[in-house]
Design a protein around this motif. Sequence first.
Motif, PDB file in Angstrom:
ATOM      1  N   TRP A 172     -38.387  30.349  57.828  1.00  0.00           N
ATOM      2  CA  TRP A 172     -37.696  30.916  59.018  1.00  0.00           C
ATOM      3  C   TRP A 172     -36.259  31.250  58.712  1.00  0.00           C
ATOM      4  N   LEU A 173     -35.528  30.199  58.136  1.00  0.00           N
ATOM      5  CA  LEU A 173     -34.094  30.350  57.745  1.00  0.00           C
ATOM      6  C   LEU A 173     -34.023  31.597  56.836  1.00  0.00           C
ATOM      7  N   LYS A 174     -34.884  31.683  55.924  1.00  0.00           N
ATOM      8  CA  LYS A 174     -34.894  32.859  54.973  1.00  0.00           C
ATOM      9  C   LYS A 174     -35.000  34.009  55.459  1.00  0.00           C
ATOM     10  N   VAL A 175     -36.063  34.200  56.593  1.00  0.00           N
ATOM     11  CA  VAL A 175     -36.177  35.629  57.364  1.00  0.00           C
ATOM     12  C   VAL A 175     -34.784  35.773  58.131  1.00  0.00           C
ATOM     13  N   LEU A 176     -34.200  34.818  58.722  1.00  0.00           N
ATOM     14  CA  LEU A 176     -33.137  34.940  59.301  1.00  0.00           C
ATOM     15  C   LEU A 176     -31.975  35.564  58.427  1.00  0.00           C
ATOM     16  N   SER A 177     -31.823  34.943  57.265  1.00  0.00           N
ATOM     17  CA  SER A 177     -30.936  35.700  56.329  1.00  0.00           C
ATOM     18  C   SER A 177     -31.168  36.893  55.978  1.00  0.00           C
TER      19      SER A 177
END
Length: 311
Positions: A104-109
């Motif tokens: 999810w952190l990758k997606v948020l980036s």
Amino acid sequence: MCFSQEISSGINLTGKERVWEKQNFLSSEIIEDIKILIDNDYESVRLPVAFNHYLENEKCFLSELRKIIDYTESNGITLVLAYFGHDLDDKNAKKKTKEISKNWLKVLSAIGSGTNHVYLEIVNEPNISPQVWESIAPKIISKVRKVDFDIPIILGATNYNSLFELSRTRPFVYNKLIYTFHYYEPYIFTHQGTEWTGAQNSTIGIPYPYQENEMPKLSKKARGTEGEINLRDYQYTGNKIAINDKISQIAEWAKINQVELWCTEFGVTDNAEEESRIAYLKEVKEVLNTYNIKGFVWEWDGNFGVRGLLF
């Protein structure tokens, strides 16, 4: 607090959750589908995605995802990114929680800041024990909130986003949370003839609403299964009153707890007769609207596909 200012028609744009089909994640194809949905008066799209698969196997996945977000943002379309293919269970919960959070952190980036119409459904249909889910869900939410304090987060309960399980839970203390359930009741109607659900749903030709003179005979394969009982009881479950009874319970839970509630999946297999499908989808939608619950039909294309149906 209500984040959606009004009820709008929502639908699931499926395909990118089915990793076994090994489809490439191409923004151009998905945007073309979204354009078709807009032409069919859908204002909200739920995009089921096997995030772990695409993050591991497609270098351009995040940039392609960003193009989709740019398009939906510019057109004011609600976009729900739903995390499928997580393989979460009680035994691997600790490991998978870290993996899901990291993804999810990758997606948020890729999403970046300043979006107004993107929602994150952190785990689709968690099928683990309620105790484990209620211990790991806050960990995922907290990771997201450290990066983006404002993006709306959607979460459901265990047992495949059961409304009954959800009604037994206490809401988490986080901002901008939306709770979801999936609605496929009565299952013997919505999943009639679907091979993956087993012999209990092998009886086909079940009408909606219940009509005594139109009821089929029990399939031989369903004898001795729960399907035999469910067909017997269909006179009580196959109508709008029964739908309202179930959905009203979770609507009351949301009202008491002062939380927003969505139904991110409801639908019926195309094994059912078209007239019955239309009647069912129309009445579920009407009940959801009665309680101000935003609903997403499952699905545009596929074996539950509603392309061409008017309801």
